[in-house]
Design a protein around this motif. Structure first.
Motif, mmCIF file in Angstrom:
data_model
loop_
_atom_site.group_PDB
_atom_site.id
_atom_site.type_symbol
_atom_site.label_atom_id
_atom_site.label_comp_id
_atom_site.label_asym_id
_atom_site.label_seq_id
_atom_site.Cartn_x
_atom_site.Cartn_y
_atom_site.Cartn_z
ATOM 1 N N ASN A 63 81.624 -5.890 45.516
ATOM 2 C CA ASN A 63 80.829 -6.755 46.398
ATOM 3 C C ASN A 63 79.418 -6.225 46.584
ATOM 4 O OD1 ASN A 63 82.911 -8.593 46.728
ATOM 5 N ND2 ASN A 63 83.681 -7.604 48.588
ATOM 6 N N ASP A 64 79.275 -4.897 46.670
ATOM 7 C CA ASP A 64 77.946 -4.290 46.794
ATOM 8 C C ASP A 64 77.119 -4.563 45.540
ATOM 9 O OD1 ASP A 64 75.973 -2.536 48.118
ATOM 10 O OD2 ASP A 64 76.442 -1.185 46.439
ATOM 11 N N SER A 67 75.958 -8.071 45.734
ATOM 12 C CA SER A 67 74.883 -8.216 46.730
ATOM 13 C C SER A 67 73.547 -7.710 46.186
ATOM 14 C CB SER A 67 75.223 -7.446 48.012
ATOM 15 O OG SER A 67 76.351 -7.994 48.625
#
Length: 190
Positions: A63-64, A67
């Protein structure tokens, strides 16, 4: 960085037996089941997971990366059972040279059934037709015969091997580079 269109929203792919979708908190157990397998981690640059906490950290890393716009990773789900059986990702997007790299993992219970080729075909098509890529690359350990056979089946060509390119698990490993050009994909080679 990937083009913003890739993120608004993330594209979901559907095939005959599968769909590819974003990963979520509900996938922690399935991610652990996938990445805890020594045979799945054998040719990767990571050790098998040992706990659900590590699977949660892995999802947070995915997810990072999303992002920060450095990677997009999809969960590969069997339509008939709604079972997450693997992941695939695109990363190292080079806008100037219109290329990116792909990576993938599949639960060993699903090896040899054509699932990964089925999952990657729409990703490749999206890369060439929507993102207007010129080439898609993959880097694998030459000993990973299943992966090299998959890439060849999809139309990739072996473009060279860098000997003893990285050190992991107490030894140096080779990296084999594969590439697929849009012209090969459009001509039906893939």
């Amino acid at each position: 960085m990937f083009p913003e269109t890739l993120y608004q929203p993330i594209t979901i792919f559907n095939t005959e037996r599968l769909y590819l979708r974003p990963l979520s908190e509900g996938d922690i157990q399935a991610l652990f089941d996938l990445y805890c397998q020594p045979e799945v981690a054998e040719y990767s640059d990571a050790e098998p997971l040992n706990s659900l906490d590590e699977a949660e950290e892995l999802l947070a890393d995915f997810n990072d990366s999303f992002s920060r716009r450095t990677q997009i990773r999809w969960g590969i789900v069997v339509r008939a059972t709604n079972t997450l059986i693997g992941t695939c990702a695109v990363f190292d997007f080079d806008e100037d040279n219109r290329r990116l790299e792909i990576g993938y993992e599949l639960h060993s219970a699903y090896w040899g059934q054509g699932f990964m080729a089925e999952a990657l075909r729409p990703v490749l098509a999206y890369g060439f037709k929507v993102l207007d890529l010129h080439r898609i690359e993959a880097v694998v350990t030459p000993e990973n015969i299943r992966s090299t056979q998959l890439l060849m089946k999809l139309g990739f060509r072996h473009e060279g091997t860098l000997r003893e390119r990285f050190f992991f698990r107490g030894r140096f490993w080779d990296d084999a580079f594969y590439g697929l050009l849009r012209s090969d994909f459009n001509s039906g080679i893939a």
